[in-house]
Design an enzyme around this catalytic site. Sequence first.
Site, PDB file in Angstrom:
ATOM      1  N   HIS A   1       0.833  -1.202   0.000  1.00 37.27           N
ATOM      2  CA  HIS A   1       0.000   0.000   0.000  1.00 37.27           C
ATOM      3  C   HIS A   1       0.873   1.259   0.000  1.00 37.27           C
ATOM      4  CE1 HIS A   1      -3.314   2.682   1.406  1.00 37.27           C
ATOM      5  NE2 HIS A   1      -2.329   3.267   2.074  1.00 37.27           N
ATOM      6  N   GLU A   2       1.907   1.268   0.836  1.00 40.34           N
ATOM      7  CA  GLU A   2       2.782   2.443   0.915  1.00 40.34           C
ATOM      8  C   GLU A   2       3.551   2.644  -0.390  1.00 40.34           C
ATOM      9  OE1 GLU A   2       2.364   4.430   3.259  1.00 40.34           O
ATOM     10  OE2 GLU A   2       1.212   3.127   4.582  1.00 40.34           O
TER      11      GLU A   2
ATOM     12  N   HIS B   1       1.449   4.345  -2.985  1.00 40.08           N
ATOM     13  CA  HIS B   1       1.389   5.809  -2.904  1.00 40.08           C
ATOM     14  C   HIS B   1       2.518   6.450  -3.723  1.00 40.08           C
ATOM     15  CE1 HIS B   1      -1.885   6.543  -0.184  1.00 40.08           C
ATOM     16  NE2 HIS B   1      -1.366   5.863   0.812  1.00 40.08           N
TER      17      HIS B   1
ATOM     18  N   GLU C   1      -6.122   6.717  -0.829  1.00 41.60           N
ATOM     19  CA  GLU C   1      -5.988   5.526   0.003  1.00 41.60           C
ATOM     20  C   GLU C   1      -6.531   4.284  -0.711  1.00 41.60           C
ATOM     21  OE1 GLU C   1      -4.396   5.210   2.976  1.00 41.60           O
ATOM     22  OE2 GLU C   1      -3.753   7.240   2.536  1.00 41.60           O
TER      23      GLU C   1
END
Length: 255
Positions: free
Chosen positions: A133-134, A137, A192
């Site tokens: 997920h990071e 980004h 997100e």
Amino acid sequence: MPFTLTKASVAKSFVGLLAASALVGGCAYNEALGRNQFLLVDNAALTQAADQAWADALRTQQVSRDAAANARIRRVGDRLVQAAGLTNIRWDYAVFVEESPNAFVLPSGKIGVTTGLLALVQNDDQLAAVIGHEIGHVVAQHAAERYSSTAVTSIGLQAIQGASGDYGQAVGALGGLGAQLGVLLPFSRQHELEADQLGVDYMVRAGYRASQSIALWRLMAAQRQSQTPEFASTHPSDASRIAALEQYIRSRGYN
């Protein structure tokens, strides 16, 4: 009818020109997201500030020296970096001593996770959901997009506040709240959810189970003591996030 040059008209013209020029020079297509982005800067332009923030975090926060924990996040992280095609960036990882389960990323390739997160996750697949997920980004240039949107909103509100004295200040204050709730926070929730989807893609490419991303968010939901209403939060509610992940995983045929 003659044109009257006033402070208000100048401010209005300036905001209009700023928006027009930004749209001409700031639109870029992000292939990973499949959409256009409004970017006044990119990840590279934020590198110096990101590196300084990382150095400050390492200096001011307690960093875990647990060799096994640090090796674990690097092992999982490196697999995901490879899957995301970001081996051209030098990635740094750190474990911060903090009970709250959390993680963050900086656009220059720095990822921090807390000891609370490592205590919460039940396997490497769930840890991969967080780190993926990071990394998502970074691929999505969300920090640059967020910066660009905030900068333009701030400039526009400052122009309104300066246009009409006390009335302009009052409108600007209300506008700030409106911009926050109506533009900036929802856009962050979009980020997100996009990072969730990219993270799942990288998990699967790296050999991790996509279903464990859902298991992770169920764990996160269970441990929360209280929750900010979704309309006033920069993150989706746990229920929204889980539902979106379930739908995305089904649509991609992941298990």
